[in-house]
Design a protein around this motif. Sequence first.
Motif, PDB file in Angstrom:
ATOM      1  N   CYS A   1      88.670  11.768 -15.910  1.00  0.00           N
ATOM      2  CA  CYS A   1      89.438  11.028 -16.916  1.00  0.00           C
ATOM      3  C   CYS A   1      88.699   9.745 -17.296  1.00  0.00           C
ATOM      4  CB  CYS A   1      90.821  10.721 -16.334  1.00  0.00           C
ATOM      5  SG  CYS A   1      91.852   9.660 -17.335  1.00  0.00           S
ATOM      6  N   LYS A   2      88.235   9.046 -16.288  1.00  0.00           N
ATOM      7  CA  LYS A   2      87.528   7.779 -16.569  1.00  0.00           C
ATOM      8  C   LYS A   2      86.204   8.034 -17.285  1.00  0.00           C
ATOM      9  CE  LYS A   2      89.661   5.137 -12.890  1.00  0.00           C
ATOM     10  NZ  LYS A   2      89.995   3.880 -13.553  1.00  0.00           N
TER      11      LYS A   2
ATOM     12  N   CYS B   1     100.974   7.069 -15.297  1.00  0.00           N
ATOM     13  CA  CYS B   1     100.334   8.332 -15.692  1.00  0.00           C
ATOM     14  C   CYS B   1     101.183   9.500 -15.198  1.00  0.00           C
ATOM     15  CB  CYS B   1      98.938   8.406 -15.113  1.00  0.00           C
ATOM     16  SG  CYS B   1      98.146   9.991 -15.404  1.00  0.00           S
TER      17      CYS B   1
ATOM     18  N   ASN C   1      96.069  15.110 -11.478  1.00  0.00           N
ATOM     19  CA  ASN C   1      95.366  13.983 -12.093  1.00  0.00           C
ATOM     20  C   ASN C   1      93.863  14.057 -11.844  1.00  0.00           C
ATOM     21  OD1 ASN C   1      96.612  13.602  -9.440  1.00  0.00           O
ATOM     22  ND2 ASN C   1      95.535  11.651  -9.372  1.00  0.00           N
ATOM     23  N   PRO C   2      93.088  14.265 -12.886  1.00  0.00           N
ATOM     24  CA  PRO C   2      91.635  14.368 -12.717  1.00  0.00           C
ATOM     25  C   PRO C   2      90.998  12.996 -12.901  1.00  0.00           C
ATOM     26  CG  PRO C   2      92.211  14.948 -14.948  1.00  0.00           C
ATOM     27  CD  PRO C   2      93.482  14.456 -14.298  1.00  0.00           C
ATOM     28  N   CYS C   3      91.294  12.053 -12.001  1.00  0.00           N
ATOM     29  CA  CYS C   3      91.024  10.637 -12.284  1.00  0.00           C
ATOM     30  C   CYS C   3      89.560  10.337 -12.611  1.00  0.00           C
ATOM     31  CB  CYS C   3      91.498   9.772 -11.130  1.00  0.00           C
ATOM     32  SG  CYS C   3      93.298   9.728 -11.032  1.00  0.00           S
TER      33      CYS C   3
ATOM     34  N   LEU D   1     100.467  12.526 -14.964  1.00  0.00           N
ATOM     35  CA  LEU D   1      99.729  13.530 -14.187  1.00  0.00           C
ATOM     36  C   LEU D   1      99.799  13.245 -12.688  1.00  0.00           C
ATOM     37  CD1 LEU D   1      96.670  13.757 -16.568  1.00  0.00           C
ATOM     38  CD2 LEU D   1      98.415  15.500 -16.224  1.00  0.00           C
ATOM     39  N   THR D   2     100.143  12.018 -12.331  1.00  0.00           N
ATOM     40  CA  THR D   2     100.247  11.688 -10.902  1.00  0.00           C
ATOM     41  C   THR D   2     101.662  11.947 -10.375  1.00  0.00           C
ATOM     42  OG1 THR D   2     100.810   9.399 -11.398  1.00  0.00           O
ATOM     43  CG2 THR D   2      98.480   9.888 -11.065  1.00  0.00           C
TER      44      THR D   2
ATOM     45  N   TYR E   1      91.470  15.441 -24.821  1.00  0.00           N
ATOM     46  CA  TYR E   1      91.780  15.253 -23.408  1.00  0.00           C
ATOM     47  C   TYR E   1      92.188  16.565 -22.735  1.00  0.00           C
ATOM     48  CZ  TYR E   1      93.167  12.798 -19.200  1.00  0.00           C
ATOM     49  OH  TYR E   1      93.230  12.353 -17.907  1.00  0.00           O
TER      50      TYR E   1
ATOM     51  N   PHE F   1      99.544   9.660 -20.710  1.00  0.00           N
ATOM     52  CA  PHE F   1      99.623   8.201 -20.489  1.00  0.00           C
ATOM     53  C   PHE F   1      99.603   7.509 -21.844  1.00  0.00           C
ATOM     54  CE2 PHE F   1      95.346   9.829 -19.676  1.00  0.00           C
ATOM     55  CZ  PHE F   1      94.593   9.176 -20.635  1.00  0.00           C
TER      56      PHE F   1
HETATM   57  S1  SF4 Z   1      95.947   8.072 -13.056  1.00  0.00           S
HETATM   58 FE1  SF4 Z   1      94.638   6.989 -14.533  1.00  0.00          FE
HETATM   59  S2  SF4 Z   1      92.584   7.746 -14.146  1.00  0.00           S
HETATM   60 FE2  SF4 Z   1      93.987   9.156 -13.159  1.00  0.00          FE
HETATM   61  S3  SF4 Z   1      94.315  10.781 -14.669  1.00  0.00           S
HETATM   62 FE3  SF4 Z   1      95.936   9.277 -14.946  1.00  0.00          FE
HETATM   63  S4  SF4 Z   1      95.197   7.862 -16.523  1.00  0.00           S
HETATM   64 FE4  SF4 Z   1      93.430   9.021 -15.774  1.00  0.00          FE
END
Ligand code: SF4
Length: 349
Positions: free
Chosen positions: A106-107, A212, A101-103, A214-215, A85, A53
């Motif tokens: 990640c946060k 992002c 996505n390890p949301c 990853l999503t 990361y 991202f």
């Molecule tokens: S969608 Fe947002 S919270 Fe989830 S992994 Fe991606 S950047 Fe991180």
Amino acid sequence: MTDAPEDVRTPTPDGPVRAISLLSGGLDSILATRVVQDQGVDVLAVHFITPFFGDDKRGREDEVVAYYRDAFGIRARIVDVSEAYLDVLAEPRYGYGKNFNPCIDCKIFLLRQAVEILHAEGARFLVTGEVLGQRPMSQRRDAMNAVAKHSGARDILLRPLSALNLPITAAERNGWVDRNRLYGFQGRTRKPQLALAEKLGITEFPTPAGGCRLTDPALGARVRRYFETVPPADRRPDDVRLVLVGRPFRLPGGSWFTLGRNQAENRVVERLARPGDEIVRAAGPPGPLGVLRPSGDPDDRARAAAVLLRYCPRAGPGTRVAFGPGVDRPERVVDPAEVDRAGIDAWRF
Ligand code: SF4
């Protein structure tokens, strides 16, 4: 993800009240930053970037900082956290979302990074644009509690858009911000945010480029494969970047090779080349551009040539392939390895 750190003791440095906001680039984080800033707090808005991202900001940090300043009156800083990361992705405590996505982790990670910046900058609290119940995974109340707890930022984390639905934090208790001028947004509707944007005179909405990765199901699957096949000590953000664009290949000798699928991707792929990489093009006919990140196996060059010609419709019998440090600087011309389509497809990453 390691265990939760000790909660950060509420810092009370001398001087003006400073805060660090996490600027994702979306409207909510801009609004949250402005809500706090407009109460007289000196806010530094940090925009974290990784291969997944914000990567489009790499190399044009000054331009992006100027954009936030001119369009929204926000003082921004771009911070690259790519290297660290990769560890977050490898083993997220709260698992992955629908894709890779390890949301929640990640946060937590980004808040921990922000805590370090807070100490360095003499700031007192953190600000995010999270809205209770807005996203299924990371903005449920229990997830937001976990994020606050495991980042160690529990009492210094202010979410101005949903503050009225959440416990009072140090910023309100100490009078650094006026709770009466915070908000109680909740749920998926965007109407309150749009109304607030209008109230703050924000008419130009940012369009986060790509969101992002990853999503994204296809890109998330590539990253998952990367983590499944590359040992931790060999993982590099720059290699992940090559996997996330165009047609990526892992050649038998261990080299990475990525091909653009159109002119726009050719430009992106070319920009990913770093010293030691080779730009690959057909010698003669126009066609795709590739970047070879050599492992040291000399045979991978001929293999990369075969891959490139497979996707070069104008290539004919006898077409050779040029390798060099730049598009206009071919240093050697190579014959393609003899390999059929199935063999090439097997190298696809
Ligand atoms: S969608 Fe947002 S919270 Fe989830 S992994 Fe991606 S950047 Fe991180």
